[in-house]
Design an enzyme around this catalytic site. Structure first.
Site, PDB file in Angstrom:
ATOM      1  N   SER A   1     -54.922  47.573 -29.262  1.00  0.00           N
ATOM      2  CA  SER A   1     -54.143  48.587 -29.975  1.00  0.00           C
ATOM      3  C   SER A   1     -55.017  49.351 -30.954  1.00  0.00           C
ATOM      4  CB  SER A   1     -52.966  47.938 -30.699  1.00  0.00           C
ATOM      5  OG  SER A   1     -53.383  47.119 -31.784  1.00  0.00           O
ATOM      6  N   LYS A   2     -55.940  48.656 -31.620  1.00  0.00           N
ATOM      7  CA  LYS A   2     -56.795  49.310 -32.611  1.00  0.00           C
ATOM      8  C   LYS A   2     -57.892  50.144 -31.950  1.00  0.00           C
ATOM      9  CE  LYS A   2     -54.687  47.972 -36.307  1.00  0.00           C
ATOM     10  NZ  LYS A   2     -54.006  48.956 -37.185  1.00  0.00           N
TER      11      LYS A   2
ATOM     12  N   TYR B   1     -54.011  42.949 -30.322  1.00  0.00           N
ATOM     13  CA  TYR B   1     -54.370  43.638 -31.564  1.00  0.00           C
ATOM     14  C   TYR B   1     -55.631  44.487 -31.362  1.00  0.00           C
ATOM     15  CZ  TYR B   1     -55.618  44.277 -36.488  1.00  0.00           C
ATOM     16  OH  TYR B   1     -55.953  44.823 -37.711  1.00  0.00           O
TER      17      TYR B   1
ATOM     18  N   VAL C   1     -41.782  53.104 -37.908  1.00  0.00           N
ATOM     19  CA  VAL C   1     -42.827  53.952 -37.334  1.00  0.00           C
ATOM     20  C   VAL C   1     -42.788  54.008 -35.818  1.00  0.00           C
ATOM     21  CG1 VAL C   1     -44.402  53.708 -39.303  1.00  0.00           C
ATOM     22  CG2 VAL C   1     -44.486  52.046 -37.417  1.00  0.00           C
TER      23      VAL C   1
ATOM     24  N   SER D   1     -59.302  49.037 -37.111  1.00  0.00           N
ATOM     25  CA  SER D   1     -59.838  47.707 -37.410  1.00  0.00           C
ATOM     26  C   SER D   1     -61.199  47.562 -36.767  1.00  0.00           C
ATOM     27  CB  SER D   1     -58.894  46.623 -36.880  1.00  0.00           C
ATOM     28  OG  SER D   1     -59.506  45.342 -36.969  1.00  0.00           O
TER      29      SER D   1
END
Length: 250
Positions: free
Chosen positions: A159-160, A156, A64, A143
């Protein structure tokens, strides 16, 4: 835990799923196929690991983070089936579990590349086809940490959060073209990603879920199926909570 199926809800619509070998992706592929979709199941893992995937009409290897892989996946789906009605992006990486001063730049960049840049590339790849059709449904895995932030998970969480902003922006661009784009914000779900967190981290995260339990992949699949269906006709640019009440208490 099961949810009632809507037989033929998708009437052989073509839906591409990323992260299809993972817990959320696998459950979603099976649900979509059971409701009549032609599913193109993709994952970074070898196609051999997707062989025999229940409900998949076509399995493909897809990195991806690479625009050329996205082009091949979309072109292959359109060439074989004539159209592409939906995209479900279920891929992701947990990223480093550390305080910000101890995160290596390459680990930060890798997390954003897998979780955020990939969704940008995916949307770029499918928008021309969906706009020509004047129809499309896109659902993206974000998330709850993208809304709230989790300590020691800054890469994380960032990024979310970026995924949420991306979804909101592109949904407005495509709203007049018959395309809806939405995100799902889960909290803890029973997937292999939990194995990459420490016992202490898992316990801390579970303590913040008012329902007091971990979500199940079938629950994600049920929501994803609605977001990818024709019934999702007046909901776009939204982030749907799937956190057992965690965000409701924020």
């Amino acid at each position: 835990m099961t949810a009632p199926l809507w037989t033929n809800r998708f009437d052989r619509q073509v839906i591409l799923v990323t992260g299809a070998a993972g817990g959320l992706g696998r459950a979603s592929v099976e649900r979509l196929a059971a409701e009549g979709a032609i599913v193109v199941a993709t994952d970074l893992k070898s196609p051999d690991n997707l062989a025999g995937h229940s409900g998949a009409f076509l399995t493909m290897e897809l990195d991806v983070t690479r625009a050329d892989h996205w082009r091949v996946a979309v072109d292959s789906a359109v060439e074989q089936f004539g159209r592409l009605d939906g995209l479900l992006m279920c891929h992701g990486a947990q990223g480093p579990e550390a305080d910000v001063e101890r995160i290596a730049l390459e680990d930060w960049q890798r997390t954003l590349r897998i979780n955020l840049d990939s969704c940008f590339l995916g949307l770029q790849a499918v928008m021309p086809t969906m706009k020509r059709q004047s129809y499309g449904r896109v659902a993206v895995l974000s998330s709850i940490s993208g809304r709230e932030g989790n300590a020691s998970m800054s890469a994380y969480s960032t990024s979310k959060a970026g995924v949420i902003a991306l979804v909101k922006s592109v949904a407005k661009e495509a709203a007049a073209d018959g395309i809806t784009i939405n995100a799902v914000a889960p909290s803890m779900f029973q997937t292999p990603l939990l194995q990459h967190l420490s016992e202490e981290r898992n316990a801390a995260l579970l303590s913040r879920v008012p329902m007091g339990r971990i979500g199940q992949p079938l629950e994600f699949a049920a929501l994803a199926a609605w977001l990818l269906s024709a019934e999702c006709s007046y909901t776009t640019g939204q982030v749907l909570d799937l956190s057992g009440g965690r965000y409701a208490g924020s």
